[in-house]
Design a protein around this motif. Structure first.
Motif, PDB file in Angstrom:
ATOM      1  N   GLU A   1       0.814  -1.212   0.000  1.00 24.12           N
ATOM      2  CA  GLU A   1       0.000   0.000   0.000  1.00 24.12           C
ATOM      3  C   GLU A   1       0.857   1.277   0.000  1.00 24.12           C
ATOM      4  OE1 GLU A   1      -3.125  -0.169  -0.679  1.00 24.12           O
ATOM      5  OE2 GLU A   1      -3.576   1.957  -0.398  1.00 24.12           O
ATOM      6  N   ASP A   2       2.037   1.231   0.659  1.00 32.18           N
ATOM      7  CA  ASP A   2       2.923   2.405   0.662  1.00 32.18           C
ATOM      8  C   ASP A   2       3.360   2.758  -0.760  1.00 32.18           C
ATOM      9  OD1 ASP A   2       2.875   2.459   3.445  1.00 32.18           O
ATOM     10  OD2 ASP A   2       4.577   1.062   3.595  1.00 32.18           O
TER      11      ASP A   2
ATOM     12  N   VAL B   1       1.770   1.887  -3.551  1.00 30.32           N
ATOM     13  CA  VAL B   1       0.581   2.334  -4.296  1.00 30.32           C
ATOM     14  C   VAL B   1       0.349   3.824  -4.034  1.00 30.32           C
ATOM     15  CG1 VAL B   1      -1.930   2.094  -4.554  1.00 30.32           C
ATOM     16  CG2 VAL B   1      -0.505   0.054  -4.250  1.00 30.32           C
ATOM     17  N   ARG B   2       0.338   4.188  -2.740  1.00 32.45           N
ATOM     18  CA  ARG B   2       0.067   5.598  -2.368  1.00 32.45           C
ATOM     19  C   ARG B   2       1.142   6.535  -2.915  1.00 32.45           C
ATOM     20  NH1 ARG B   2      -1.946   4.662   2.984  1.00 32.45           N
ATOM     21  NH2 ARG B   2      -4.151   4.229   2.700  1.00 32.45           N
ATOM     22  N   THR B   3       2.393   6.091  -2.828  1.00 30.69           N
ATOM     23  CA  THR B   3       3.490   6.934  -3.322  1.00 30.69           C
ATOM     24  C   THR B   3       3.330   7.199  -4.818  1.00 30.69           C
ATOM     25  OG1 THR B   3       4.945   6.007  -1.649  1.00 30.69           O
ATOM     26  CG2 THR B   3       6.010   7.123  -3.491  1.00 30.69           C
TER      27      THR B   3
ATOM     28  N   GLU C   1      -8.149   9.253  -9.399  1.00 30.46           N
ATOM     29  CA  GLU C   1      -8.090  10.243  -8.325  1.00 30.46           C
ATOM     30  C   GLU C   1      -7.469  11.582  -8.711  1.00 30.46           C
ATOM     31  OE1 GLU C   1      -6.411   8.503  -4.772  1.00 30.46           O
ATOM     32  OE2 GLU C   1      -7.602   6.684  -5.038  1.00 30.46           O
TER      33      GLU C   1
ATOM     34  N   ARG D   1      -5.306   3.775  -9.802  1.00 33.96           N
ATOM     35  CA  ARG D   1      -6.009   4.677  -8.866  1.00 33.96           C
ATOM     36  C   ARG D   1      -5.710   6.137  -9.166  1.00 33.96           C
ATOM     37  NH1 ARG D   1      -5.287   1.512  -3.274  1.00 33.96           N
ATOM     38  NH2 ARG D   1      -5.140   3.626  -2.451  1.00 33.96           N
TER      39      ARG D   1
ATOM     40  N   ILE E   1       0.575   7.182  -6.595  1.00 33.72           N
ATOM     41  CA  ILE E   1      -0.544   8.120  -6.815  1.00 33.72           C
ATOM     42  C   ILE E   1      -0.075   9.553  -6.543  1.00 33.72           C
ATOM     43  CG2 ILE E   1      -2.872   8.826  -6.090  1.00 33.72           C
ATOM     44  CD1 ILE E   1      -3.293   5.890  -5.155  1.00 33.72           C
ATOM     45  N   GLU E   2       0.587   9.747  -5.399  1.00 31.59           N
ATOM     46  CA  GLU E   2       1.005  11.105  -5.030  1.00 31.59           C
ATOM     47  C   GLU E   2       2.053  11.658  -6.001  1.00 31.59           C
ATOM     48  OE1 GLU E   2      -0.723  13.099  -3.232  1.00 31.59           O
ATOM     49  OE2 GLU E   2      -1.949  11.293  -3.029  1.00 31.59           O
TER      50      GLU E   2
ATOM     51  N   ARG F   1       0.221  12.787  -9.063  1.00 32.40           N
ATOM     52  CA  ARG F   1      -0.498  14.027  -8.767  1.00 32.40           C
ATOM     53  C   ARG F   1       0.477  15.207  -8.829  1.00 32.40           C
ATOM     54  NH1 ARG F   1      -5.181  14.023  -6.086  1.00 32.40           N
ATOM     55  NH2 ARG F   1      -4.665  12.191  -4.840  1.00 32.40           N
TER      56      ARG F   1
ATOM     57  N   GLY G   1      -1.216   1.645  -8.427  1.00 31.72           N
ATOM     58  CA  GLY G   1      -1.051   3.087  -8.211  1.00 31.72           C
ATOM     59  C   GLY G   1      -1.496   3.883  -9.437  1.00 31.72           C
TER      60      GLY G   1
END
Lengths: 188, 272
Positions: free
Chosen positions: B4-5, B7-9, B99, B95, B11-12, B15, B92
């Protein structure tokens, strides 16, 4: 200068290369797949689901989001117009007078029917400021970028790059580039 | 570090890359605006700078072509991951498409079918390297097609290194306004057919304000063409030439030119 859709021939006649022109009214986005489908319809004599004869055609595949049941344009700058040289030449047989907004210029005969307006490439965020709403969307089966979006715009700032008399900023630049290239290559 | 870390990285990072240009790129653009003399070129550069500011202010993608998802990964050899890094990156991207949002650009090459999430066979394009240390470095480079379409590769003769400048000039000259100039030029020299293309792309991750003499010399030649911002004339056709080399076969000299638009979008993160 101001330009409002639907455009009339006499409106286009007033535009000269280098002018800054603010476009208002409706623009129709169309890229590669939309041009192909438009031509299929027109050749078969089928009606298009949108008006093209006096339109402002925008070479653009917008980034759009669905919010509370409404389409919202997030970023919507121009795409490279040169990819649409061929289909545009055919499409011009079916229009009265159109303004084409894109980037990079086009290498075709506009048959005295179209002006080409340049909007700065990559400036999709800034363009969204001038886009007031999505009026309609057609042919979404082509995917978000390739669908035809009918957008209501207010004072979208463009530069006249090819005018009705055939004056062409890109051609002038190309001539100079060729001279510069020859000189540079000799030095290499 | 968990799945999950990553995946989130990812996405960010997408962005950040889509919304905000790095400081070196902004500085290069500002320099061009301040030093350009051609009137139309100045309007284009002013629009670019305004666009960059507006995107940041509103938190929206700079350009509607949010590019293809390209991800460079460096895995420290001391790291032990108990999950599939590629599938974490893919998730990532999927999503991030929803997002950020990203425009769904990835399609089947022949049928042109669009799955809508920027994920498919070979997409996202992930380049993995193993390095010293215990960190995971991720760099994303969402890359638009206008510039990618103008890129080129040439298998040159082993002793033709003097002709590299000419090759770059040829590529930029035929591109004219299509890749959204002022461009950044990634130059891969050596390695293999595919390897030099990767070098060219990786070079675009570098700080665009730091160039060596060889690169400056090519940059001067390119700007001598006079194509200018958006191909409408002017002094600034390119803002940087960034090269990377790799050893190649004694019988070859592969050279790749990866053209990047003014919106040289990339973002970096380090995970432990």
């Amino acid at each position: 200068m101001e330009l409002r859709s639907p455009v009339k021939r006499e409106d286009l006649e007033k535009l000269s290369v280098g002018d800054v022109v603010y476009v208002s009214g409706y623009v129709i986005t169309a890229r590669d797949s939309a041009h192909r489908r438009m031509l299929e319809y027109l050749k078969e004599g089928k009606d298009l689901p949108f008006e093209i004869k006096n339109a402002v055609i925008y070479h653009c595949g917008p980034l759009v989001e669905r919010r509370n049941g409404e389409w919202v344009v997030i970023s919507a700058g121009p795409t490279t117009s040169a990819r649409l040289n061929e289909p545009t030449e055919e499409l011009l047989n079916y229009v009265d007078a159109v303004a084409i907004i894109g980037k990079g210029g086009m290498e075709i005969d506009f048959k005295g029917k179209a002006v080409y307006l340049s909007y700065t490439g990559g400036c999709g965020a800034l363009a969204s400021k001038s886009i007031k709403k999505v009026k309609e969307v057609h042919w979404l089966d082509l995917g978000m970028p390739e669908a035809v979006w009918v957008l209501e715009v207010e004072r979208l700032p463009c530069i006249v790059a090819i005018d009705l008399r055939g004056n062409n900023v890109y051609e002038e630049v190309r001539r100079r580039v060729e001279e510069n290239y020859k000189r540079l290559v000799e030095k290499v | 570090m968990e799945y999950e870390d990553v995946v989130r990285t990812v996405i960010e990072l997408f962005r950040k890359a889509e919304i905000e240009l790095s400081e070196d790129v902004v500085r290069a653009l500002r320099f061009a605006y301040e030093n350009e003399e051609n009137e139309i070129a100045r309007i284009n550069l002013k629009n670019i700078l305004e666009n960059v500011e507006y995107a940041k202010l509103k938190g929206i993608p700079i350009c509607q072509d949010t590019g293809l998802p390209i991800v460079f990964v460096e895995i420290g050899r001391e790291l032990c991951l108990d999950f599939d890094i590629k599938s974490a990156i893919t998730e990532g991207v999927r999503r991030a498409t929803r997002e950020v949002p990203l425009r769904p650009n990835a399609v089947h090459p022949l049928t042109r079918e669009n799955p809508g999430d920027n994920v498919g066979k070979g997409m996202p394009y992930v380049i993995i390297d193993v390095v010293e240390g215990d960190r995971l470095k991720i760099a994303v480079m969402p890359k638009g097609a206008g510039s990618e379409n103008c890129s080129a590769l040439k298998m040159m003769l082993p002793h033709d290194s003097k002709k590299i400048k000419r090759f770059v000039l040829d590529v930029v000259r035929s591109a004219m306004g299509k890749p959204c100039p002022p461009i950044f030029i990634g130059l891969g020299i050596g390695s293999t057919f595919d390897g030099c293309a990767k070098l060219a792309k990786k070079a675009l991750l570098r700080d665009v304000t730091q160039m060596n003499e060889f690169e400056m010399d090519i940059l001067d030649a390119v700007n001598g063409l006079g194509i200018g911002p958006m191909g409408m004339g002017g002094k600034f056709t390119a803002l940087a030439v960034l090269s990377e080399i790799g050893y190649c076969h004694t019988a070859s000299l592969p050279v790749a030119v990866n053209v990047q638009c003014w919106a040289n979008r990339r973002a970096f993160a380090v995970l432990r």
